[in-house]
Design a protein around this motif. Structure first.
Motif, PDB file in Angstrom:
ATOM      1  N   MET A 129       0.847  -1.195   0.000  1.00  0.00           N
ATOM      2  CA  MET A 129       0.000   0.000   0.000  1.00  0.00           C
ATOM      3  C   MET A 129       0.887   1.252   0.000  1.00  0.00           C
ATOM      4  N   GLU A 130       0.448   2.270  -0.698  1.00  0.00           N
ATOM      5  CA  GLU A 130       1.222   3.506  -0.846  1.00  0.00           C
ATOM      6  C   GLU A 130       1.005   4.402   0.378  1.00  0.00           C
ATOM      7  N   ASN A 131       2.096   4.668   1.158  1.00  0.00           N
ATOM      8  CA  ASN A 131       1.944   5.530   2.328  1.00  0.00           C
ATOM      9  C   ASN A 131       1.538   6.955   1.953  1.00  0.00           C
ATOM     10  N   GLY A 132       1.882   7.395   0.709  1.00  0.00           N
ATOM     11  CA  GLY A 132       1.517   8.741   0.274  1.00  0.00           C
ATOM     12  C   GLY A 132       0.011   8.960   0.303  1.00  0.00           C
ATOM     13  N   ALA A 133      -0.756   7.946  -0.077  1.00  0.00           N
ATOM     14  CA  ALA A 133      -2.220   8.073  -0.076  1.00  0.00           C
ATOM     15  C   ALA A 133      -2.739   8.205   1.350  1.00  0.00           C
ATOM     16  N   VAL A 134      -2.093   7.501   2.272  1.00  0.00           N
ATOM     17  CA  VAL A 134      -2.512   7.585   3.678  1.00  0.00           C
ATOM     18  C   VAL A 134      -2.176   8.966   4.237  1.00  0.00           C
ATOM     19  N   ILE A 135      -0.975   9.460   3.910  1.00  0.00           N
ATOM     20  CA  ILE A 135      -0.571  10.794   4.402  1.00  0.00           C
ATOM     21  C   ILE A 135      -1.543  11.851   3.892  1.00  0.00           C
ATOM     22  N   GLU A 136      -1.934  11.738   2.632  1.00  0.00           N
ATOM     23  CA  GLU A 136      -2.856  12.732   2.067  1.00  0.00           C
ATOM     24  C   GLU A 136      -4.212  12.698   2.778  1.00  0.00           C
ATOM     25  N   ALA A 137      -4.685  11.493   3.108  1.00  0.00           N
ATOM     26  CA  ALA A 137      -5.992  11.371   3.763  1.00  0.00           C
ATOM     27  C   ALA A 137      -5.949  11.846   5.216  1.00  0.00           C
ATOM     28  N   VAL A 138      -4.833  11.580   5.881  1.00  0.00           N
ATOM     29  CA  VAL A 138      -4.749  11.823   7.323  1.00  0.00           C
ATOM     30  C   VAL A 138      -4.437  13.290   7.638  1.00  0.00           C
ATOM     31  N   CYS A 139      -3.563  13.913   6.835  1.00  0.00           N
ATOM     32  CA  CYS A 139      -3.102  15.254   7.191  1.00  0.00           C
ATOM     33  C   CYS A 139      -4.180  16.296   6.919  1.00  0.00           C
ATOM     34  N   GLY A 140      -4.448  17.103   7.917  1.00  0.00           N
ATOM     35  CA  GLY A 140      -5.462  18.132   7.784  1.00  0.00           C
ATOM     36  C   GLY A 140      -5.765  18.759   9.129  1.00  0.00           C
ATOM     37  N   ARG A 141      -6.553  19.821   9.068  1.00  0.00           N
ATOM     38  CA  ARG A 141      -7.060  20.457  10.284  1.00  0.00           C
ATOM     39  C   ARG A 141      -8.541  20.129  10.353  1.00  0.00           C
ATOM     40  N   PHE A 142      -8.973  19.491  11.436  1.00  0.00           N
ATOM     41  CA  PHE A 142     -10.322  18.950  11.551  1.00  0.00           C
ATOM     42  C   PHE A 142     -11.028  19.610  12.739  1.00  0.00           C
ATOM     43  N   VAL A 143     -12.256  20.041  12.522  1.00  0.00           N
ATOM     44  CA  VAL A 143     -12.988  20.764  13.566  1.00  0.00           C
ATOM     45  C   VAL A 143     -14.373  20.123  13.714  1.00  0.00           C
ATOM     46  N   GLY A 144     -14.781  19.893  14.957  1.00  0.00           N
ATOM     47  CA  GLY A 144     -16.112  19.303  15.138  1.00  0.00           C
ATOM     48  C   GLY A 144     -16.443  19.093  16.591  1.00  0.00           C
ATOM     49  N   ARG A 145     -17.241  18.058  16.832  1.00  0.00           N
ATOM     50  CA  ARG A 145     -17.724  17.783  18.180  1.00  0.00           C
ATOM     51  C   ARG A 145     -17.539  16.322  18.540  1.00  0.00           C
ATOM     52  N   GLY A 146     -17.428  16.092  19.841  1.00  0.00           N
ATOM     53  CA  GLY A 146     -17.353  14.727  20.322  1.00  0.00           C
ATOM     54  C   GLY A 146     -18.265  14.544  21.511  1.00  0.00           C
ATOM     55  N   SER A 147     -18.443  13.291  21.888  1.00  0.00           N
ATOM     56  CA  SER A 147     -19.235  13.008  23.078  1.00  0.00           C
ATOM     57  C   SER A 147     -18.540  11.908  23.865  1.00  0.00           C
ATOM     58  N   GLY A 156     -16.169  11.023  18.090  1.00  0.00           N
ATOM     59  CA  GLY A 156     -16.295  12.371  17.546  1.00  0.00           C
ATOM     60  C   GLY A 156     -16.382  12.346  16.039  1.00  0.00           C
ATOM     61  N   VAL A 157     -16.981  13.389  15.496  1.00  0.00           N
ATOM     62  CA  VAL A 157     -17.075  13.571  14.044  1.00  0.00           C
ATOM     63  C   VAL A 157     -16.597  14.977  13.738  1.00  0.00           C
ATOM     64  N   LEU A 158     -15.520  15.094  12.961  1.00  0.00           N
ATOM     65  CA  LEU A 158     -14.887  16.380  12.689  1.00  0.00           C
ATOM     66  C   LEU A 158     -14.832  16.619  11.186  1.00  0.00           C
ATOM     67  N   THR A 159     -15.012  17.886  10.788  1.00  0.00           N
ATOM     68  CA  THR A 159     -14.986  18.264   9.370  1.00  0.00           C
ATOM     69  C   THR A 159     -13.596  18.743   8.981  1.00  0.00           C
ATOM     70  N   ARG A 160     -13.126  18.328   7.806  1.00  0.00           N
ATOM     71  CA  ARG A 160     -11.813  18.760   7.329  1.00  0.00           C
ATOM     72  C   ARG A 160     -11.894  20.226   6.907  1.00  0.00           C
ATOM     73  N   LYS A 161     -11.019  21.069   7.502  1.00  0.00           N
ATOM     74  CA  LYS A 161     -11.029  22.498   7.186  1.00  0.00           C
ATOM     75  C   LYS A 161      -9.887  22.871   6.250  1.00  0.00           C
ATOM     76  N   VAL A 162      -8.704  22.323   6.497  1.00  0.00           N
ATOM     77  CA  VAL A 162      -7.544  22.662   5.671  1.00  0.00           C
ATOM     78  C   VAL A 162      -6.712  21.407   5.495  1.00  0.00           C
ATOM     79  N   SER A 163      -6.158  21.222   4.320  1.00  0.00           N
ATOM     80  CA  SER A 163      -5.209  20.140   4.115  1.00  0.00           C
ATOM     81  C   SER A 163      -3.842  20.605   4.599  1.00  0.00           C
ATOM     82  N   VAL A 164      -3.186  19.808   5.462  1.00  0.00           N
ATOM     83  CA  VAL A 164      -1.902  20.243   6.044  1.00  0.00           C
ATOM     84  C   VAL A 164      -0.821  19.237   5.652  1.00  0.00           C
ATOM     85  N   ASN A 165      -0.263  19.387   4.468  1.00  0.00           N
ATOM     86  CA  ASN A 165       0.884  18.549   4.117  1.00  0.00           C
ATOM     87  C   ASN A 165       1.676  19.161   2.986  1.00  0.00           C
TER      88      ASN A 165
END
Ligand code: HEM
Length: 159
Positions: free
Chosen positions: A1-19, A150-159
């Motif tokens: 599996m290509e780690n680049g695809a994982v890095i692209e999916a994971v990196c970001g600024r996420f904002v939301g709520r949890g319980s 928690g469910v958080l929305t992606r706000k910015v891609s950080v990579n």
């Protein structure tokens, strides 16, 4: 599996709520900002901060690193200001719809003054819109039980 695809999916600024919930405490909800970012050396840094819904009073926070290994393995290192340190091992998978799922678990180290936690299990799902997560823990008094989601929305891609 290509780690680049994982890095692209994971990196970001996420904002939301949890319980949160646990057999020994009252249920609660919180605001959350989570950031996964790629350092210049290629390390994935993790930081999370939460506040109360009503007045934005600071609640839990934690930080660490996500390490992608060979053969879909991951190591998730997290330090909590409550005295817990996690050195978790787990795995990553890219699902058919392109979303990325990361599961990890550990027996954490508790500092002498920390509440003893015997196990922590984490699961994340990332896609282009955001992330969802689930955390369970076991203490000396309670078998492995759900603590947070928690469910958080992606706000910015950080990579
Ligand atoms: C892996 C992450 C976390 C771990 C290991 C953890 C661990 C714990 C433990 C051991 C307790 C005490 C349970 C008991 O007394 O039986 C607790 C309680 C609590 N946790 Fe967490 N926690 C985590 C994340 C969070 C987050 C993100 C929040 C929310 C913002 C949160 C909010 C609370 C609250 C409100 C309580 C009850 C009051 C208190 O003891 O402070 N926790 N947690």
């Amino acid at each position: 599996m290509e780690n680049g695809a994982v890095i692209e999916a994971v990196c970001g600024r996420f904002v939301g709520r949890g319980s949160g919930t646990y057999p020994t405490i009252a249920d609660f909800e919180y605001n959350e900002i989570t950031i996964f970012s790629l350092s210049k050396k290629g390390f994935i840094k993790y930081s999370q901060g939460t506040t109360s819904i009503g007045d934005d009073t600071p609640m839990h926070q934690e930080m660490g690193y996500l390490r992608l290994g060979a053969d879909q393995s991951v190591e998730f290192l997290v330090v909590q200001p409550t005295g817990l340190t996690e050195v978790s091992v787990g795995s990553v998978a890219i699902l058919g719809d392109g979303s990325v799922e990361i599961s990890s678990g550990c027996v954490p180290m508790s500092s002498p003054s920390a509440k003893a936690v015997r196990r922590i299990e984490r699961k994340f799902t990332f896609d282009s819109l955001g992330l969802a997560y689930w955390i369970s823990m076991a203490t000396n008094d309670v078998f492995l039980s759900h603590h947070l989601s928690g469910v958080l929305t992606r706000k910015v891609s950080v990579n």
